[in-house]
Design a protein around this motif. Structure first.
Motif, PDB file in Angstrom:
ATOM      1  N   GLY A   1       0.829  -1.207   0.000  1.00  0.00           N
ATOM      2  CA  GLY A   1       0.000   0.000   0.000  1.00  0.00           C
ATOM      3  C   GLY A   1       0.862   1.255   0.000  1.00  0.00           C
ATOM      4  O   GLY A   1       0.658   2.174  -0.797  1.00  0.00           O
TER       5      GLY A   1
ATOM      6  N   LEU B   1      -6.425   7.607   1.211  1.00  0.00           N
ATOM      7  CA  LEU B   1      -7.025   7.018   2.422  1.00  0.00           C
ATOM      8  C   LEU B   1      -6.230   5.811   2.897  1.00  0.00           C
ATOM      9  O   LEU B   1      -6.748   4.960   3.610  1.00  0.00           O
ATOM     10  N   GLY B   2      -4.963   5.765   2.493  1.00  0.00           N
ATOM     11  CA  GLY B   2      -4.156   4.564   2.734  1.00  0.00           C
ATOM     12  C   GLY B   2      -4.215   4.026   4.150  1.00  0.00           C
ATOM     13  O   GLY B   2      -4.306   2.829   4.365  1.00  0.00           O
ATOM     14  N   ARG B   3      -4.145   4.912   5.134  1.00  0.00           N
ATOM     15  CA  ARG B   3      -4.210   4.489   6.537  1.00  0.00           C
ATOM     16  C   ARG B   3      -5.303   5.295   7.228  1.00  0.00           C
ATOM     17  O   ARG B   3      -5.578   6.418   6.833  1.00  0.00           O
TER      18      ARG B   3
ATOM     19  N   ALA C   1       2.618   1.715  -3.289  1.00  0.00           N
ATOM     20  CA  ALA C   1       1.697   2.199  -4.321  1.00  0.00           C
ATOM     21  C   ALA C   1       1.506   3.711  -4.177  1.00  0.00           C
ATOM     22  O   ALA C   1       1.457   4.436  -5.162  1.00  0.00           O
ATOM     23  N   ARG C   2       1.447   4.172  -2.932  1.00  0.00           N
ATOM     24  CA  ARG C   2       1.234   5.613  -2.709  1.00  0.00           C
ATOM     25  C   ARG C   2       2.445   6.437  -3.130  1.00  0.00           C
ATOM     26  O   ARG C   2       2.322   7.635  -3.373  1.00  0.00           O
TER      27      ARG C   2
ATOM     28  N   VAL D   1      -9.406   7.496  -5.170  1.00  0.00           N
ATOM     29  CA  VAL D   1      -9.382   8.038  -3.804  1.00  0.00           C
ATOM     30  C   VAL D   1      -8.599   7.182  -2.798  1.00  0.00           C
ATOM     31  O   VAL D   1      -8.133   7.708  -1.788  1.00  0.00           O
ATOM     32  N   PHE D   2      -8.434   5.898  -3.078  1.00  0.00           N
ATOM     33  CA  PHE D   2      -7.783   5.030  -2.088  1.00  0.00           C
ATOM     34  C   PHE D   2      -6.385   5.499  -1.673  1.00  0.00           C
ATOM     35  O   PHE D   2      -6.042   5.438  -0.486  1.00  0.00           O
ATOM     36  N   PRO D   3      -5.559   5.995  -2.624  1.00  0.00           N
ATOM     37  CA  PRO D   3      -4.223   6.410  -2.166  1.00  0.00           C
ATOM     38  C   PRO D   3      -4.269   7.500  -1.091  1.00  0.00           C
ATOM     39  O   PRO D   3      -3.388   7.565  -0.229  1.00  0.00           O
TER      40      PRO D   3
ATOM     41  N   ARG E   1     -12.709   4.168  -6.758  1.00  0.00           N
ATOM     42  CA  ARG E   1     -11.921   3.654  -5.635  1.00  0.00           C
ATOM     43  C   ARG E   1     -10.433   3.877  -5.884  1.00  0.00           C
ATOM     44  O   ARG E   1      -9.688   4.316  -5.007  1.00  0.00           O
ATOM     45  N   ALA E   2     -10.006   3.546  -7.112  1.00  0.00           N
ATOM     46  CA  ALA E   2      -8.583   3.698  -7.425  1.00  0.00           C
ATOM     47  C   ALA E   2      -8.135   5.151  -7.276  1.00  0.00           C
ATOM     48  O   ALA E   2      -7.002   5.417  -6.869  1.00  0.00           O
TER      49      ALA E   2
ATOM     50  N   HIS F   1     -15.101   1.120  -9.850  1.00  0.00           N
ATOM     51  CA  HIS F   1     -13.727   0.615  -9.694  1.00  0.00           C
ATOM     52  C   HIS F   1     -12.738   1.776  -9.763  1.00  0.00           C
ATOM     53  O   HIS F   1     -11.823   1.879  -8.939  1.00  0.00           O
TER      54      HIS F   1
ATOM     55  N   ARG G   1     -11.055  13.889  -3.033  1.00  0.00           N
ATOM     56  CA  ARG G   1     -12.465  13.546  -3.275  1.00  0.00           C
ATOM     57  C   ARG G   1     -13.068  14.444  -4.342  1.00  0.00           C
ATOM     58  O   ARG G   1     -13.804  13.996  -5.205  1.00  0.00           O
TER      59      ARG G   1
ATOM     60  N   THR H   1      -4.505   5.823  -9.875  1.00  0.00           N
ATOM     61  CA  THR H   1      -3.813   6.118  -8.614  1.00  0.00           C
ATOM     62  C   THR H   1      -2.757   7.203  -8.802  1.00  0.00           C
ATOM     63  O   THR H   1      -2.143   7.640  -7.837  1.00  0.00           O
TER      64      THR H   1
END
Ligand SMILES: Nc1ncnc2c1ncn2[C@@H]1O[C@H](COP(=O)(O)OP(=O)(O)OP(=O)(O)O)[C@@H](O)[C@H]1O
Ligand SMILES: [Mg+2]
Lengths: 269, 306
Positions: free
Chosen positions: A74, A109-111, A77-78, A105-107, A102-103, A99, A125, A168
């Protein structure tokens, strides 16, 4: 010029099998490097070691001047190290757009603690919808954006895999057999997409591919792997002529030099 | 429409003890609330694809913390309640860093052992935990001098805690964070490749599950006024698991539905004491056979059908 990615003496065994044994290689900014080798050569394992999905027995990975932490895919990737998978990866019941959302915004929200960086998360966002739309168009997925990803033809699922990695915002993309399982027409679409990723976005690529003509056309440089070690490396034309490569990969039989290149493509397609 | 109906039914059910104003009804309702909290804490671990058999032990930590802090250190109930939430949550966070890397049945076994070890600590360390006799004379709950020990007041407190816990959990398992957790459950490798630290998110959920179980423990201790180690053993956790199965594992309301059905069940069969266990077992068997997704699953199926 210092390399974007450099891999040093990377090794990993499974039981008695040395899947990757002392591999060293580097990839420059904006470069396309093809990674070839027979089944079981250790290509996917090498990707897993680079991304931190697997921990190496020895060796290290430096990306963008930073030593990557093994076992932290993770975090890596960030830092801008994205990947797509050998098998198409979709989440059941989700649309293509979902899909990619998510890709995108996920970086950010990594932790869980990242939620405290409110303004940074808000900014991502707010940008997400535009990012997703742009990627949809770029990857040619805009017409199927609202469809369930499971229901797509396999070729489009693989393209979605690459598109998710792109969303990402990476500096480098590791693509594991992007053309595997695709028909001739789909393969050409994939090839064009990969090329555009480098040409218009300056993203470096490392591409595992069994389709030798394709990978020779696409790559600036080829690294050939067999039994976990690098057996040949250089410009596509050099590797194509390399004895060790020909023997390892093709059992010394085929001469595919003439069949490749843009001219050969017409026959293949 | 259906949601409004369900909401109205739930509100009516929650208000029932107040309307009936029956001491026994209050008692059962309070127990349902406490058990629902424990079941909710287990539900959280199921959400991250892990069956934790240590949830009753976390409840025990909350119960003992709350009891000792109020009784021996004279802390006010709200402060002790907060500690009863935070201590198990912190312990779960620290433990989680190590044990959440273990998956599947190994995790269940590991948490089973850890849970038993916690109970053993309560038994062996007579000071301060009171050994097998547990702790007596636990002060009643009160907030700012307002005693909450009457059954209606304690039921109100239970409802508030339950509502708050469900609100926190809903916030976690839905929306953006829910998408992360669902992604990890559906395809961990893909979700990690998109920048998510799987362990960090799972640890958060595990910590919250410890906190929710701790809240159940605090309520339990102050409601009954005494606690003993065996209440926090594997049987309590298994009951919480059954509640999840009966209510529907995939549903946030599952633990609550399960508690509403299962907590009063032994009371209903009380007259036929001899056959109580048998009836209880057969009812469960029937439920699992005919409604594999739990009773809550019926409602969801309906909604999908229309
Ligand atoms: N998780 C694992 N556990 C045990 N052995 C593994 C694991 N992953 C890979 N291997 C073994 O390591 C070797 C290299 O596998 P790897 O998947 O890296 O090959 P590959 O070059 O990607 O092959 P292919 O072209 O078939 O995808 C193989 O012998 C494989 O069986
Ligand atoms: Mg592979």
């Amino acid at each position: 010029m210092s390399a974007l990615l450099s891999v040093n003496e990377l090794s990993r065994s499974f039981g008695g099998i040395k899947a990757v044994a002392g591999v060293g290689l580097s990839v420059d900014q904006g470069e396309i490097v093809g990674l070839v080798g027979p089944n079981g050569a250790g290509k996917t394992t090498l990707f897993n070691l680079i991304t931190g999905t697997l921990k190496p027995d020895a060796g290290q990975v430096v990306f963008g001047g930073r030593r990557l932490v093994a076992g932290e895919p993770g975090a890596n990737a960030r830092l801008g190290l994205a990947r797509s998978f050998q098998q198409a990866t979709t989440i059941a019941d989700l649309s293509v757009r979902a899909h990619l959302e998510r890709a995108a915004v996920f970086p950010a929200l990594g932790r869980p603690s990242f939620l405290l960086r409110r303004s940074a998360v808000m900014a991502v966002r707010e940008r997400a919808a535009a990012t997703v739309q742009e990627i949809l168009v770029f990857a040619g997925l805009d017409r199927v954006a609202e469809e369930s990803a499971d229901a797509l033809p396999y070729g489009l699922q693989k393209i979605l895999g690459v598109a998710m990695a792109l969303a990402t915002g990476p500096k480098m993309l590791l693509a594991d057999e992007p053309a595997a399982g695709l028909n001739g027409a789909e393969t050409l679409v994939m090839e064009a997409l990969l090329r555009r990723i480098r040409d218009t976005r300056g993203i470096a690529l490392m591409v595992i591919e069994h389709d030798v003509p394709l990978v020779m056309r696409l790559s600036d440089r080829i690294v050939a792997l067999a039994h976990g070690t690098v057996i040949a490396e250089g410009k596509p034309a050099e590797v194509r002529a390399d004895r060790a490569f020909i023997e390892a990969y093709l059992g010394g039989e085929a001469d595919f030099g003439a069949a490749s290149g843009p001219e050969g493509e017409a026959h293949a397609a | 429409m259906l949601q409004v109906l369900i909401g109205a039914a739930a509100a009516a059910l929650a208000a029932l003890p107040f309307l009936a104003s029956d001491a026994f009804l209050y008692h059962v309702a309070i127990l349902i609330g406490i058990e629902a909290l424990l079941a909710l804490s287990l539900h959280l671990t199921l959400r991250i694809g892990q069956l934790s058999l240590a949830q009753a032990a976390f409840m025990g930590m909350g119960a003992y913390a709350s009891a000792l802090l109020t009784r021996d250190l004279s802390l006010p109930f709200p402060a002790a309640f907060l500690a009863a939430v935070l201590i198990p949550a912190a312990i779960a966070a620290v433990l989680g860093t190590v044990i959440l890397k273990v998956r599947g049945v190994h995790f269940a076994l590991l948490t089973f052992v850890l849970g038993q070890a916690v109970v053993l600590i309560f038994v062996e360390f007579v000071v301060p935990f009171g050994g097998n006799n547990g702790l007596m004379r636990i002060p009643g709950a009160e907030i700012a001098g307002l005693p909450l020990q009457s059954r209606p007041a304690f039921y109100a407190l239970t409802l508030v805690v339950l509502g708050a816990a469900f609100a926190v959990v809903a916030r976690l398992v839905r929306g953006e964070t829910g998408r992360i957790l669902d992604g990890l459950a559906a395809n961990e490798a893909l979700t990690q490749s998109l920048g998510i630290d799987a362990l960090a998110w799972r640890r958060l959920v595990f910590a919250v599950s410890g906190g929710v179980a701790g809240a159940a423990g605090s309520l339990y201790a102050h409601y009954l006024g005494y606690i003993s180690p065996e209440a926090f053993g594997i049987t309590a956790t298994i009951n919480a698991l059954i509640m999840n199965v009966v209510g529907g594992v995939a549903l946030l309301a599952g633990p609550l539905i399960g508690a509403v059905i299962l907590v009063p069940l032994p009371e209903l069969f009380r007259s036929a004491l001899l056959y109580q266990q048998l009836f209880y077992g057969l009812s469960l068997l029937a439920l699992m056979l005919f409604m594999p997704r739990g009773l809550g699953g019926l409602v969801v199926a309906r909604r999908h059908a229309r």
